[in-house]
Design an enzyme around this catalytic site. Sequence first.
Site, PDB file in Angstrom:
ATOM      1  N   SER A 232       0.791  -1.079  -0.028  1.00 60.31           N
ATOM      2  CA  SER A 232      -0.125   0.056  -0.025  1.00 60.31           C
ATOM      3  C   SER A 232       0.740   1.111  -0.058  1.00 60.31           C
ATOM      4  O   SER A 232       1.959   1.391  -1.002  1.00 60.31           O
ATOM      5  CB  SER A 232      -0.847  -0.036   1.120  1.00 60.31           C
ATOM      6  OG  SER A 232      -1.679   0.964   1.413  1.00 60.31           O
TER       7      SER A 232
ATOM      8  N   TYR B  70      -4.781   8.206  -7.363  1.00 63.45           N
ATOM      9  CA  TYR B  70      -3.755   7.396  -6.568  1.00 63.45           C
ATOM     10  C   TYR B  70      -4.054   6.962  -4.931  1.00 63.45           C
ATOM     11  O   TYR B  70      -4.233   5.871  -4.639  1.00 63.45           O
ATOM     12  CB  TYR B  70      -2.384   7.980  -6.345  1.00 63.45           C
ATOM     13  CG  TYR B  70      -1.250   7.109  -5.647  1.00 63.45           C
ATOM     14  CD1 TYR B  70      -0.765   6.221  -6.107  1.00 63.45           C
ATOM     15  CD2 TYR B  70      -0.681   7.757  -4.308  1.00 63.45           C
ATOM     16  CE1 TYR B  70       0.231   5.210  -5.424  1.00 63.45           C
ATOM     17  CE2 TYR B  70       0.019   6.891  -3.578  1.00 63.45           C
ATOM     18  CZ  TYR B  70       0.576   5.839  -4.196  1.00 63.45           C
ATOM     19  OH  TYR B  70       1.470   5.153  -3.480  1.00 63.45           O
TER      20      TYR B  70
ATOM     21  N   LYS C  33      -5.169   3.288  -3.234  1.00 64.55           N
ATOM     22  CA  LYS C  33      -4.329   2.718  -1.994  1.00 64.55           C
ATOM     23  C   LYS C  33      -5.245   2.425  -1.021  1.00 64.55           C
ATOM     24  O   LYS C  33      -5.125   1.574  -0.120  1.00 64.55           O
ATOM     25  CB  LYS C  33      -3.178   3.564  -1.714  1.00 64.55           C
ATOM     26  CG  LYS C  33      -2.167   3.870  -2.913  1.00 64.55           C
ATOM     27  CD  LYS C  33      -1.331   2.012  -3.130  1.00 64.55           C
ATOM     28  CE  LYS C  33      -0.317   1.877  -3.978  1.00 64.55           C
ATOM     29  NZ  LYS C  33      -0.056   0.556  -4.202  1.00 64.55           N
TER      30      LYS C  33
END
Length: 270
Positions: free
Chosen positions: A131, A145, A149
Amino acid sequence: MKTILITGASSGIGAATARHFQAKGWNVIATMRTPENSPELGALENVHLARLDVTDAGSIATAVAEGIERFGKVDVVLNNAGYGAYGALEAFSMERIRRQFDTNVLGVMEVTKAVLPHFRQNRSGTIINVSSIGGQITFPLGALYHGTKFAVEGLSEALHYELEPLGIRVRIVQPGMIRTNFGGSSFDFAMDENLPDYAPMAEAMGRLFGKLAANPSAPETVAQVIWDAANETGSRLRFRAGPDAEELLDARKHQDDETFIGGIKQMMAP
């Protein structure tokens, strides 16, 4: 002898982890989109290079089968392949948005699904998902992004419940700022000159990243944390990598939204 399969092993964290596990006496299935570009890694003893693109289901199935055929068993899978897309949401085409999620989220799911029958048969195995500190905190212009994650964190935590009774462990590794090519081929920045309203935020993001990346950790730091996660026999789920990860994630855990986000905004100031 145990075996690890690594995605995105051509550089950065993936390459460092491949070398670390090989040096520790493990078999390594080092996968990447263009294995012909990593002859030095492939020349190491007990390292098998395989082509794997996490957006190509056929290549995933083939790489997993090759690895099992070569070494007989896979004990750990490291879902490391990924990249960061930053920029104003308006500046991204839906094609680029889908590519970010296809790589960082659906790719993790596809690789995991490919190894689960093998792990279930053996009633053992460890899935380690890379992660980021960006899986629990956010930075400006990072909707894509951080969205991916945060998704990796959620899917990993949920998988922990369903796989633990089958003898399969799930681990999450959360690197901070790492000295890799994240700002190069692993970075997709979108800025549209027709959207000048976002220019001040882009400048602020540059200042923030400049401060955060002043003392990045080496990829080998993450490799050691991945080694620890692979050999953890308890129920620990999350593993932080880097002093900045410890500091920022502790702050996020103990501060309310207004305080933490206010601190990030202060770091963005000129």
